[in-house]
Design an enzyme around this catalytic site. Structure first.
Site, mmCIF file in Angstrom:
data_model
loop_
_atom_site.group_PDB
_atom_site.id
_atom_site.type_symbol
_atom_site.label_atom_id
_atom_site.label_comp_id
_atom_site.label_asym_id
_atom_site.label_seq_id
_atom_site.Cartn_x
_atom_site.Cartn_y
_atom_site.Cartn_z
ATOM 1 N N PRO A 119 0.822 -1.214 0.000
ATOM 2 C CA PRO A 119 0.000 0.000 0.000
ATOM 3 C C PRO A 119 0.858 1.268 0.000
ATOM 4 C CG PRO A 119 -0.132 -1.137 2.114
ATOM 5 C CD PRO A 119 0.594 -2.040 1.186
ATOM 6 N N GLU A 120 0.477 2.223 -0.832
ATOM 7 C CA GLU A 120 1.182 3.501 -0.900
ATOM 8 C C GLU A 120 0.219 4.604 -0.471
ATOM 9 O OE1 GLU A 120 3.200 3.893 -4.709
ATOM 10 O OE2 GLU A 120 3.478 1.738 -4.819
ATOM 11 N N HIS A 131 -4.716 -14.944 10.218
ATOM 12 C CA HIS A 131 -3.594 -14.009 10.126
ATOM 13 C C HIS A 131 -3.778 -12.790 11.030
ATOM 14 C CE1 HIS A 131 -1.919 -16.352 6.924
ATOM 15 N NE2 HIS A 131 -3.047 -16.288 6.248
ATOM 16 N N ARG A 184 1.443 -11.339 5.563
ATOM 17 C CA ARG A 184 2.907 -11.397 5.468
ATOM 18 C C ARG A 184 3.582 -11.047 6.794
ATOM 19 N NH1 ARG A 184 4.317 -11.015 -0.106
ATOM 20 N NH2 ARG A 184 6.473 -10.967 0.550
#
Ligand SMILES: [Zn+2]
Length: 469
Positions: free
Chosen positions: A2-3, A92, A111
């Site tokens: 994400p930016e 997660h 992740r």
């Protein structure tokens, strides 16, 4: 990852849904994601009210009551989810908060690279990480932008992605902005003049604003949420994720390369390198016309880097011969000469040995190429002739790849005309990866006609490349 637009989407959605909610309880499932003391993080959050969620760079800032805040960086895959309290648990899940509206706020990260950090309000902007960030690209004025970019001698893409220079731009929006501004990603930032910087400044703003209005990009497995409608900027991306697809403006297949380890896509024709040679890699199966094309381009001012010749030069060096004996056995060198039949045999039987040798040799070859490039960068172009282009590190160097192909019959006839060992040469060539090369080639010339047709095609190609200079 994400930016700015994706994090902004989260911040707006979270703010809307969390403002004024009180955190009743906190469950932490993975302490490693907390920067600082996990127990302190957990205990401090309990009972606090969420006053506001905002963004700085790629960080989310959760402002809480009683003078506290916490920062959340999503890294690769992190995301926040507001769910009914009894919703099933995601495996997660890193953190869960029970809120006073009978809902749950989960931080989920497949992740597991995301970070959470507790801060006193007075320290939020005055201590790292936020104190280290450059200005926001949508807030910074042009003069400040120019000053920050122009003083950097690194490739402009690297500069745009440096969070201490500008905050929030990552791989996607750096590629998109540079394409829109028609600037080569490898161009040293210091080379850009005021006009180009102005164009870049505008391009960044236009793209980021559009991306925010479309709730960011959903790329790879990343799906930004927290808005009622899904992200849709991914449909408007013109270069990112479009390697080898035709450029929207000129039709040339987009070049994919690596810059500082990051995948980089650009148009070799629309995005010009300033004061630097156009690097054209040439490849093709045996006797398709590669050497004729090479000679032609040399007469047109291209400097020719012939990897085979360079390897021969390297093989004459004593230190390389010494290492060759160590890696490939004493028989590899006979009377200070490389024993080619022995090597061919060894490599055919033992691919691992071959790999070991190539891992040693390629960096040397790359070094030779880089010094060749440095001394020829004012040439009209550089012709990069590397037989096994697909396997070589040079794949990351060229602006464009030219594939010279020809029908097998035409190629056979040429070999017959020259009285060469047709069968053997064609056998050696059967392993040429034509299909894969076609996929990544920028230009393909089918050389099935006479010499006139061939030189016409090459002239056309030169004209296209010249448009790029
Ligand atoms: Zn283009």
């Amino acid at each position: 990852m994400p930016e700015l637009p994706e994090v902004e989407t989260f911040a707006r959605g979270l703010n809307l849904r969390l403002k004024g909610k009180r955190i009743l309880d906190v469950l932490l499932f993975r302490e490693k994601n907390i920067i600082g003391n996990p127990d302190e993080f957990k205990e401090t959050l309990k009972g606090k009210k969420i006053l506001r969620v905002s963004r700085r760079g790629k960080y989310l800032i959760f402002s809480l009551s009683e003078g506290y805040s916490f920062l959340s960086h999503l890294r690769m895959e992190g995301r926040w989810k507001k769910l009914p309290f009894d919703c099933p648990i995601d495996k997660h899940r890193i953190l869960s908060m029970a809120l006073d509206d009978n809902s749950r706020l989960d931080y989920v990260d497949t992740r597991k690279f995301g970070t959470l950090e507790l801060k006193r309000n007075k320290d939020v902007f005055s201590t790292p990480p936020l104190s280290l960030l450059g200005p926001e690209p949508l807030d910074v004025d042009f003069e400040t932008f120019k000053e920050r970019i122009q003083t950097e001698n690194k490739p402009v893409k690297e500069v745009l992605m440096d969070q201490t220079i500008l905050a929030g731009i990552g791989n996607i929006y750096a590629d998109e902005s540079l394409y829109k501004a028609k600037i080569h990603p490898f161009e040293p930032a210091a080379n850009l003049d005021d006009g180009e910087l102005k164009t870049l400044y505008q391009a960044i703003r236009t793209i980021l604003k559009l991306a925010i209005s479309l709730r960011g990009s959903s790329v790879h497995s990343y799906v930004p949420t927290f808005e009622t409608e899904p992200a849709s900027m991914q449909e408007r991306l013109l270069v990112y994720g479009r390697a080898h697809e035709p450029c929207e403006a000129c039709g040339t297949p987009l070049t994919y390369t690596k810059l500082n380890g990051r995948g980089t896509t650009y148009c070799p024709i629309c995005q010009k390198r300033k004061n630097a040679a156009f690097v054209l890699a040439i490849t093709g199966p045996i006797h398709a016309g590669k050497s004729i094309a090479g000679l032609f381009l040399e007469t047109q001012g291209f400097a020719h880097f012939d990897a085979d010749m360079e390897v021969k030069k390297l093989y004459k060096q004593a230190d390389i011969q010494r290492t060759m004996k160590e890696i490939l056995g004493k028989k590899a060198i006979v009377k200070k000469q490389v024993n080619a039949p022995y090597l061919r045999d060894l490599f055919a039987k033992n691919p691992l040995k071959k790999k070991e040798w190539m891992d040693y040799l390629y960096p040397k070859l790359e070094e030779a190429y880089l010094s060749f490039y440095a001394s020829n960068k004012n040439a009209r172009g550089i012709l990069l002739d590397v037989p096994l282009l697909l396997d070589s590190p040079f794949l990351n160097c060229p602006d464009a790849i030219l594939l010279i192909d020809a029908d097998i019959e035409a190629r056979k006839q040429r070999l017959i005309d020259e009285g060469r060992d047709v069968e053997n040469l064609m056998k050696i060539n059967a392993s040429y990866p034509l299909k894969q090369t076609k996929k990544i080639a920028t230009f393909v010339i089918e050389n099935n006609g006479g010499l006139d047709d061939f030189s016409n095609e090459l002239n056309l190609l030169l004209r296209r490349i010249r448009e790029a200079r």
